[in-house]
Write a protein that holds these residues in place. Sequence first.
Motif, PDB file in Angstrom:
ATOM      1  N   CYS A  89       0.859  -1.183   0.000  1.00 25.39           N
ATOM      2  CA  CYS A  89       0.000   0.000   0.000  1.00 25.39           C
ATOM      3  C   CYS A  89       0.895   1.233   0.000  1.00 25.39           C
ATOM      4  N   ARG A  92      -1.324   7.298  -3.584  1.00 28.60           N
ATOM      5  CA  ARG A  92      -1.495   7.326  -5.038  1.00 28.60           C
ATOM      6  C   ARG A  92      -0.757   8.508  -5.645  1.00 28.60           C
ATOM      7  N   ASP A  96      -1.032   6.908 -10.928  1.00 25.53           N
ATOM      8  CA  ASP A  96      -1.949   5.894 -10.395  1.00 25.53           C
ATOM      9  C   ASP A  96      -3.398   6.323 -10.580  1.00 25.53           C
ATOM     10  N   GLY A 106      -3.852  -0.505  -9.394  1.00 23.21           N
ATOM     11  CA  GLY A 106      -3.997  -1.248  -8.145  1.00 23.21           C
ATOM     12  C   GLY A 106      -5.367  -1.872  -7.971  1.00 23.21           C
ATOM     13  N   ARG A 118      -2.828   3.399  -3.355  1.00 24.14           N
ATOM     14  CA  ARG A 118      -2.676   2.298  -4.315  1.00 24.14           C
ATOM     15  C   ARG A 118      -2.403   1.035  -3.521  1.00 24.14           C
ATOM     16  N   ASP A 120      -1.634  -2.898  -3.990  1.00 23.35           N
ATOM     17  CA  ASP A 120      -1.242  -3.950  -4.924  1.00 23.35           C
ATOM     18  C   ASP A 120      -1.241  -5.282  -4.193  1.00 23.35           C
TER      19      ASP A 120
END
Length: 188
Positions: A89, A92, A96, A106, A118, A120
């Motif tokens: 995390c 952003r 993004d 993400g 974001r 992932d």
Amino acid sequence: MSGPVYETLYQFSRTLTDDHIDEALSEVEMPNNRVIHCQVVHARGKLDGRPVVVSYHSHYFTATRGYYHRPNVLEVFVTGNHLKFEGECRARSFADKLARWFGGGGRRGPDPLFDTCRIDAPRDADLADFTRPEFTARLGALSSHVHCLKVQVQAGTGINALFHGTHYRSSLPRLQAIVHDVAAIAAA
């Protein structure tokens, strides 16, 4: 070899139970025959009964791009064995936000945290941790911190957070505050 980083981490280690500190200096040869001197200082112990490792890396190497490295990285790991989520995390970036318009950028989820940070993770990642408001609030605050590079959540293991280390290498109160923030997520 020792300096302000070692002294700050030494003072921090003295606030932990079962404390230990070590320092290493290595040389890393880059592809262009340039040599980088890399200092790594580790402080370990327990904070309120929870194992903690705080590391300062003068150069932090990432495996994803060969010899790519970042200077002055502080890494904080705190155990949290109840965690189910496995992923990363971070705040952003503009790219993004733009990628979200085209289906990237993400993972998506019901919590507003997925819009501000974001996240992932693998497609089959367990998102049960994101149903706990205290966890998402703390993760969002830490990931959006101005010095935070990223927060890695490791299922059944703990929280690993990376920060721009320059801000923390000579300030014990700042270092203690950020470690307590990471520990709060691990305990949430």
